[in-house]
Design a protein around this motif. Structure first.
Motif, PDB file in Angstrom:
ATOM      1  N   LYS A  47       0.863  -1.384  -0.019  1.00 26.67           N
ATOM      2  CA  LYS A  47       0.461  -0.187   0.169  1.00 26.67           C
ATOM      3  C   LYS A  47       0.510   1.654  -0.150  1.00 26.67           C
ATOM      4  O   LYS A  47       0.259   2.028  -0.537  1.00 26.67           O
ATOM      5  N   GLU A  48       2.370   1.046   0.198  1.00 23.37           N
ATOM      6  CA  GLU A  48       3.413   2.299   0.908  1.00 23.37           C
ATOM      7  C   GLU A  48       3.590   2.842  -0.588  1.00 23.37           C
ATOM      8  O   GLU A  48       3.675   3.629  -1.455  1.00 23.37           O
ATOM      9  N   GLU A  51       1.211   4.006  -2.642  1.00 23.25           N
ATOM     10  CA  GLU A  51       0.924   5.331  -2.393  1.00 23.25           C
ATOM     11  C   GLU A  51       1.956   6.384  -3.122  1.00 23.25           C
ATOM     12  O   GLU A  51       1.627   7.466  -3.583  1.00 23.25           O
ATOM     13  N   ARG A  52       3.186   6.200  -2.985  1.00 25.65           N
ATOM     14  CA  ARG A  52       4.390   6.280  -3.447  1.00 25.65           C
ATOM     15  C   ARG A  52       4.316   6.863  -5.069  1.00 25.65           C
ATOM     16  O   ARG A  52       4.651   8.150  -5.382  1.00 25.65           O
ATOM     17  N   GLU A  54       1.645   6.971  -7.168  1.00 25.37           N
ATOM     18  CA  GLU A  54       0.109   7.820  -6.795  1.00 25.37           C
ATOM     19  C   GLU A  54       1.104   9.141  -6.587  1.00 25.37           C
ATOM     20  O   GLU A  54       1.299  10.559  -7.642  1.00 25.37           O
ATOM     21  N   LYS A  55       1.563   9.510  -5.899  1.00 29.35           N
ATOM     22  CA  LYS A  55       2.216  10.703  -5.234  1.00 29.35           C
ATOM     23  C   LYS A  55       3.058  11.242  -6.210  1.00 29.35           C
ATOM     24  O   LYS A  55       3.101  12.324  -7.485  1.00 29.35           O
ATOM     25  N   GLU A  58       1.202  12.069  -9.495  1.00 28.91           N
ATOM     26  CA  GLU A  58       0.933  13.371  -9.226  1.00 28.91           C
ATOM     27  C   GLU A  58       1.904  14.572  -9.787  1.00 28.91           C
ATOM     28  O   GLU A  58       1.653  16.005 -10.633  1.00 28.91           O
TER      29      GLU A  58
END
Length: 73
Positions: A47-48, A51-52, A54-55, A58
């Motif tokens: 999950k981490e 998320e990393r 995705e960031k 972005e």
């Protein structure tokens, strides 16, 4: 996550006790506990990482937008 009630856990325990036996049940429970811990650790790391990523995507998108605006100016 799995929505297991207390009564269902008791039934699972007694079935495991009958199938595995009282001598091996503590060892099996210990191994299952370790495997569950490892699985939870793996899932949290996954999950981490997602998320990393995705960031990062972005930030790349923002960077492209800034470059487009700076070229137009």
């Amino acid at each position: 996550m799995f929505d297991v009630s207390f009564s269902e856990l008791v039934v699972i325990f007694f079935v495991a006790l009958m199938v595995i036996g009282p001598e091996k049940l503590p060892k099996v429970a210990k191994v299952l506990g370790k495997l569950t811990g490892k699985a939870q650790n793996y899932i949290s790391k996954l999950k981490e990482e997602i998320e990393r990523e995705e960031k990062f995507k972005e930030l790349q998108k923002i960077q492209r937008e800034i470059k487009k605006k700076s070229i137009k100016s």
